[in-house]
Design an enzyme around this catalytic site. Structure first.
Site, PDB file in Angstrom:
ATOM      1  N   ASP A 258     -17.307  -7.146  11.610  1.00  0.00           N
ATOM      2  CA  ASP A 258     -16.991  -5.240  12.127  1.00  0.00           C
ATOM      3  C   ASP A 258     -18.534  -5.173  12.738  1.00  0.00           C
ATOM      4  O   ASP A 258     -19.016  -6.243  13.100  1.00  0.00           O
ATOM      5  CB  ASP A 258     -17.244  -5.232  10.875  1.00  0.00           C
ATOM      6  CG  ASP A 258     -17.166  -3.500  11.017  1.00  0.00           C
ATOM      7  OD1 ASP A 258     -16.376  -2.823  11.012  1.00  0.00           O
ATOM      8  OD2 ASP A 258     -17.516  -2.478  11.713  1.00  0.00           O
TER       9      ASP A 258
ATOM     10  N   THR B 181      -2.313   1.816  11.939  1.00  0.00           N
ATOM     11  CA  THR B 181      -1.595   2.900  12.373  1.00  0.00           C
ATOM     12  C   THR B 181      -1.773   3.129  14.327  1.00  0.00           C
ATOM     13  O   THR B 181      -2.938   3.650  14.178  1.00  0.00           O
ATOM     14  CB  THR B 181      -1.782   3.951  11.122  1.00  0.00           C
ATOM     15  OG1 THR B 181      -1.827   2.872   9.997  1.00  0.00           O
ATOM     16  CG2 THR B 181      -0.376   4.645  10.851  1.00  0.00           C
TER      17      THR B 181
ATOM     18  N   GLU C  60      -4.599   3.532  -1.064  1.00  0.00           N
ATOM     19  CA  GLU C  60      -5.730   3.391  -1.891  1.00  0.00           C
ATOM     20  C   GLU C  60      -5.578   3.490  -3.085  1.00  0.00           C
ATOM     21  O   GLU C  60      -5.218   3.907  -4.220  1.00  0.00           O
ATOM     22  CB  GLU C  60      -6.877   4.114  -1.128  1.00  0.00           C
ATOM     23  CG  GLU C  60      -7.388   4.843  -0.253  1.00  0.00           C
ATOM     24  CD  GLU C  60      -8.385   5.252   0.931  1.00  0.00           C
ATOM     25  OE1 GLU C  60      -8.905   6.239  -0.120  1.00  0.00           O
ATOM     26  OE2 GLU C  60      -7.924   5.880   2.295  1.00  0.00           O
TER      27      GLU C  60
ATOM     28  N   LYS D 132       5.834   2.523   9.634  1.00  0.00           N
ATOM     29  CA  LYS D 132       4.637   2.477   9.653  1.00  0.00           C
ATOM     30  C   LYS D 132       4.626   4.049   9.144  1.00  0.00           C
ATOM     31  O   LYS D 132       4.252   5.114   8.598  1.00  0.00           O
ATOM     32  CB  LYS D 132       3.604   2.549  10.390  1.00  0.00           C
ATOM     33  CG  LYS D 132       1.522   2.969   9.743  1.00  0.00           C
ATOM     34  CD  LYS D 132       1.873   1.991   8.049  1.00  0.00           C
ATOM     35  CE  LYS D 132       1.341   3.443   7.389  1.00  0.00           C
ATOM     36  NZ  LYS D 132      -0.500   2.618   7.080  1.00  0.00           N
TER      37      LYS D 132
ATOM     38  N   PHE E   4       6.535  11.135  -6.182  1.00  0.00           N
ATOM     39  CA  PHE E   4       5.772  11.517  -4.989  1.00  0.00           C
ATOM     40  C   PHE E   4       6.293  12.703  -4.776  1.00  0.00           C
ATOM     41  O   PHE E   4       6.719  13.776  -4.135  1.00  0.00           O
ATOM     42  CB  PHE E   4       5.897  10.731  -3.440  1.00  0.00           C
ATOM     43  CG  PHE E   4       4.933  10.746  -3.535  1.00  0.00           C
ATOM     44  CD1 PHE E   4       4.286   8.651  -4.105  1.00  0.00           C
ATOM     45  CD2 PHE E   4       3.649  10.547  -1.993  1.00  0.00           C
ATOM     46  CE1 PHE E   4       2.780   8.473  -3.918  1.00  0.00           C
ATOM     47  CE2 PHE E   4       2.470   9.574  -2.088  1.00  0.00           C
ATOM     48  CZ  PHE E   4       2.251   8.513  -2.537  1.00  0.00           C
ATOM     49  N   LEU E   5       6.965  13.526  -6.397  1.00  0.00           N
ATOM     50  CA  LEU E   5       7.232  15.082  -6.405  1.00  0.00           C
ATOM     51  C   LEU E   5       6.602  14.993  -7.587  1.00  0.00           C
ATOM     52  O   LEU E   5       6.618  15.975  -7.736  1.00  0.00           O
ATOM     53  CB  LEU E   5       8.821  14.720  -6.984  1.00  0.00           C
ATOM     54  CG  LEU E   5       9.961  14.153  -6.488  1.00  0.00           C
ATOM     55  CD1 LEU E   5      11.221  14.938  -7.189  1.00  0.00           C
ATOM     56  CD2 LEU E   5      10.170  15.453  -5.237  1.00  0.00           C
TER      57      LEU E   5
ATOM     58  N   CYS F 248      -5.119   9.240   5.822  1.00  0.00           N
ATOM     59  CA  CYS F 248      -3.359   7.976   6.492  1.00  0.00           C
ATOM     60  C   CYS F 248      -2.460   9.518   6.691  1.00  0.00           C
ATOM     61  O   CYS F 248      -2.193  10.638   8.039  1.00  0.00           O
ATOM     62  CB  CYS F 248      -3.213   7.489   5.620  1.00  0.00           C
ATOM     63  SG  CYS F 248      -4.104   6.415   5.169  1.00  0.00           S
TER      64      CYS F 248
HETATM   65  C1  UGA Z   1      -0.868   6.492   1.869  1.00  0.00           C
HETATM   66  C2  UGA Z   1       0.548   5.981   1.303  1.00  0.00           C
HETATM   67  O1  UGA Z   1       1.158   5.863   0.304  1.00  0.00           O
HETATM   68  C3  UGA Z   1       0.367   4.216   1.257  1.00  0.00           C
HETATM   69  O2  UGA Z   1       1.223   3.439   1.312  1.00  0.00           O
HETATM   70  C4  UGA Z   1      -0.176   3.950   3.293  1.00  0.00           C
HETATM   71  O3  UGA Z   1       0.264   2.937   3.420  1.00  0.00           O
HETATM   72  C5  UGA Z   1      -1.194   4.593   3.467  1.00  0.00           C
HETATM   73  O4  UGA Z   1      -1.336   6.421   3.336  1.00  0.00           O
HETATM   74  C6  UGA Z   1      -2.257   4.202   4.864  1.00  0.00           C
HETATM   75  O5  UGA Z   1      -1.015   4.632   5.888  1.00  0.00           O
HETATM   76  O6  UGA Z   1      -2.925   3.488   5.156  1.00  0.00           O
HETATM   77  P1  UGA Z   1      -2.698   6.900   0.589  1.00  0.00           P
HETATM   78  O7  UGA Z   1      -3.456   7.777   1.541  1.00  0.00           O
HETATM   79  O8  UGA Z   1      -3.713   5.776  -0.211  1.00  0.00           O
HETATM   80  O9  UGA Z   1      -1.414   6.037   0.643  1.00  0.00           O
HETATM   81  O10 UGA Z   1      -2.833   8.165  -0.611  1.00  0.00           O
HETATM   82  P2  UGA Z   1      -1.294   8.620  -1.712  1.00  0.00           P
HETATM   83  O11 UGA Z   1      -0.574   7.915  -3.414  1.00  0.00           O
HETATM   84  O12 UGA Z   1      -0.120   8.160  -0.193  1.00  0.00           O
HETATM   85  O13 UGA Z   1      -1.427   9.869  -1.681  1.00  0.00           O
HETATM   86  C7  UGA Z   1      -1.927  10.914  -0.870  1.00  0.00           C
HETATM   87  C8  UGA Z   1      -1.900  12.285  -1.376  1.00  0.00           C
HETATM   88  O14 UGA Z   1      -1.162  12.899  -2.037  1.00  0.00           O
HETATM   89  C9  UGA Z   1      -3.361  12.236  -2.026  1.00  0.00           C
HETATM   90  O15 UGA Z   1      -3.824  13.211  -1.687  1.00  0.00           O
HETATM   91  C10 UGA Z   1      -1.855  12.772  -3.210  1.00  0.00           C
HETATM   92  O16 UGA Z   1      -3.128  13.602  -4.607  1.00  0.00           O
HETATM   93  C11 UGA Z   1      -1.694  13.511  -2.812  1.00  0.00           C
HETATM   94  N1  UGA Z   1       0.171  13.737  -3.762  1.00  0.00           N
HETATM   95  C12 UGA Z   1       0.944  11.971  -3.986  1.00  0.00           C
HETATM   96  C13 UGA Z   1       0.463  14.599  -3.403  1.00  0.00           C
HETATM   97  O17 UGA Z   1       0.354  16.097  -3.743  1.00  0.00           O
HETATM   98  N2  UGA Z   1       2.162  14.660  -4.929  1.00  0.00           N
HETATM   99  C14 UGA Z   1       2.182  13.166  -5.142  1.00  0.00           C
HETATM  100  O18 UGA Z   1       3.194  13.547  -6.131  1.00  0.00           O
HETATM  101  C15 UGA Z   1       1.833  12.257  -4.988  1.00  0.00           C
END
Ligand code: UGA
Length: 418
Positions: free
Chosen positions: A12, A103, A132, A188, A233-234, A244
């Site tokens: 890095d 990405t 994460e 992606k 995710f609902l 992301c």
């Molecule tokens: C997301 C994707 O889920 C990963 O598959 C992907 O690799 C990653 O982005 C990336 O592009 O690197 P991440 O950003 O770690 O992962 O978080 P998520 O678990 O997807 O959650 C994203 C947001 O959605 C959070 O703020 C979470 O609180 C919110 N969320 C999630 C909701 O509001 N409702 C849900 O039902 C689920």
């Protein structure tokens, strides 16, 4: 990679990060990462450097630098990707494989390919799907591996090299999909766009529930039993954030417009708008709960990270809600099990308290914005009411048992719930 037996050097440009990593300290909070770093370093299979020439001699070169949203628009900023490739090119040898993990907008791999090929190396695009908070698990045991390769023998050979690199998950049957560059890049962004759409869909239903007295959590349970839909995710609430989903859907829409296909993903603008409205809704609920004004009221905000098990506050809806309440004149106290240091750096105007109970003391209203177990499971409404000034709770993640909180004397407000 070191954990599964490879010899790894991490490079890095940031001296401070490299120093931390070399000591076995992770520069951010991620469950299990520190143990893995330390065992990698102890085994001698993992080391860190700022000297890119140490990449020389490696068979595979992963490039996983960030692609944030551009300061001047919605598109992705490819400065770091371009800089990393430029730095790496002089150290490549014929037969090496360069695996892009960042990405990127579709078309990036094709643009970078000629410069990589000129060194005799092969470029593949190998998008990353880790979440994460679950990064270690998702990396060691991914649900799929996707590799975009150039046509011909060099592409086939490079796919074999990656199959070898990922041998443990491949051996246990993890799907390994070989595609062209554009498909791999699109997999992606399409995955993240779909996830964002799912969240905004249920949040749109929450808006309708709010107008009709329906309960969006029951609605989600009911439609989620249909395996074609699924319950994950609902989760309706204050919506998605982080480094992301928000920037990826914007960059995807921007790229589609460049391609003359803006209409195909125009709905992503609506997904973004629904998502941002949920933050307004959470703020409005707190204002209404406090009789129309939060001015000089003590509001405790439980959570700062964009999601639990992370200290990441990039585009955190939790922190955004806290900042907006502060902007309306509330005395805002923010607490979080992991993210306070990052949040304070970004928003020094907020008052941060590390200890949950201390943060709750004297609150005129409390809002849960990150569903950490510390708030969701481990905070009893009886105990909390002994700390606050007024038992008003806004459940920005629909993560609390509404009837238990009401039974303990709290005025409870959910998101899309009566
Ligand atoms: C997301 C994707 O889920 C990963 O598959 C992907 O690799 C990653 O982005 C990336 O592009 O690197 P991440 O950003 O770690 O992962 O978080 P998520 O678990 O997807 O959650 C994203 C947001 O959605 C959070 O703020 C979470 O609180 C919110 N969320 C999630 C909701 O509001 N409702 C849900 O039902 C689920």
């Amino acid at each position: 990679m070191a954990h599964i037996g490879h010899e790894v050097v991490g490079v890095d440009v940031d001296d401070e990060k490299i120093e931390m990593l070399a000591r076995g300290d992770a520069p951010f909070f991620e469950p299990r990462l520190k143990e893995l770093l330390q065992s990698g370093i102890e085994s001698g299979k993992l080391r860190f450097t700022t000297d890119i020439s140490e990449a020389r001699g490696s068979v595979v070169h992963f490039v996983g630098v960030g692609t944030p949203q551009r300061a001047d628009g919605y598109a992705a900023d490819l400065t770091y990707v371009d800089a990393a490739f430029e730095a790496l090119l002089p150290h490549l040898s014929p037969g090496d494989v360069v695996a892009g993990k960042s990405t990127v907008p579709v078309g990036t791999a094709s643009r970078l390919e000629p410069a990589v090929s000129a060194t005799g190396a092969t470029l593949v695009w190998n998008p990353e799907f880790l979440r994460e908070g679950w990064a270690v698990q998702d990396t060691i045991d991914p649900d799929r591996l996707v590799v975009g390769v150039p046509p011909g023998a060099s592409g086939e050979r490079a796919a074999d090299v990656l199959r070898d690199v990922y041998h443990p998950p491949v051996a246990t049957g993890t799907p390994f999909l070989v595609t062209d560059y554009a498909t791999a890049e699109l997999v992606k962004v399409a995955a993240n766009a779909f996830l964002a759409t799912k969240i905004s869909f249920i949040n749109a239903m929450a808006e309708i529930a709010e107008a009709t007295g329906a309960d969006v959590t029951q609605l989600a349970d009911a439609i989620g039993h249909d395996v074609r839909i699924g319950r994950r995710f609902l989760g309706a609430g204050i919506g998605f954030g982080g480094g992301c989903l928000p920037k990826d859907i914007r960059a995807f829409a921007a790229r589609a417009e460049e391609l003359g296909r803006g209409e195909s993903v125009a709905f992503l603008r609506e997904i973004d708008a629904i998502n941002m409205r949920r933050r307004d809704r959470a703020v409005d609920l707190v204002v209404a709960a406090l009789g129309g004004s939060v001015f000089k009221k003590n509001v405790t905000v439980l959570g700062a990270a964009f999601k639990p098990h992370s200290d990441d506050v990039r585009d955190s809806p939790a922190l955004d809600v806290a900042v907006r309440l502060r902007g309306l004149g509330a005395w805002v106290t923010v607490t979080d099990p992991e993210a306070i240091a990052n949040a304070e750096r970004l928003h020094p105007q907020l008052h941060f308290v590390a200890e949950r109970d201390e943060a709750l003391r004297g609150a005129d209203a409390t809002i849960v914005v990150t569903e950490w177990d510390e708030y969701r499971r481990e905070l009893s409404p009886q105990h909390a009411s002994s700390l606050v000034a007024t038992p008003i709770i806004v459940d920005g993640r629909n993560c609390l048992d509404a009837s238990a909180w009401r039974a303990a004397g709290w005025t409870y407000y959910g998101m899309g719930r009566p």
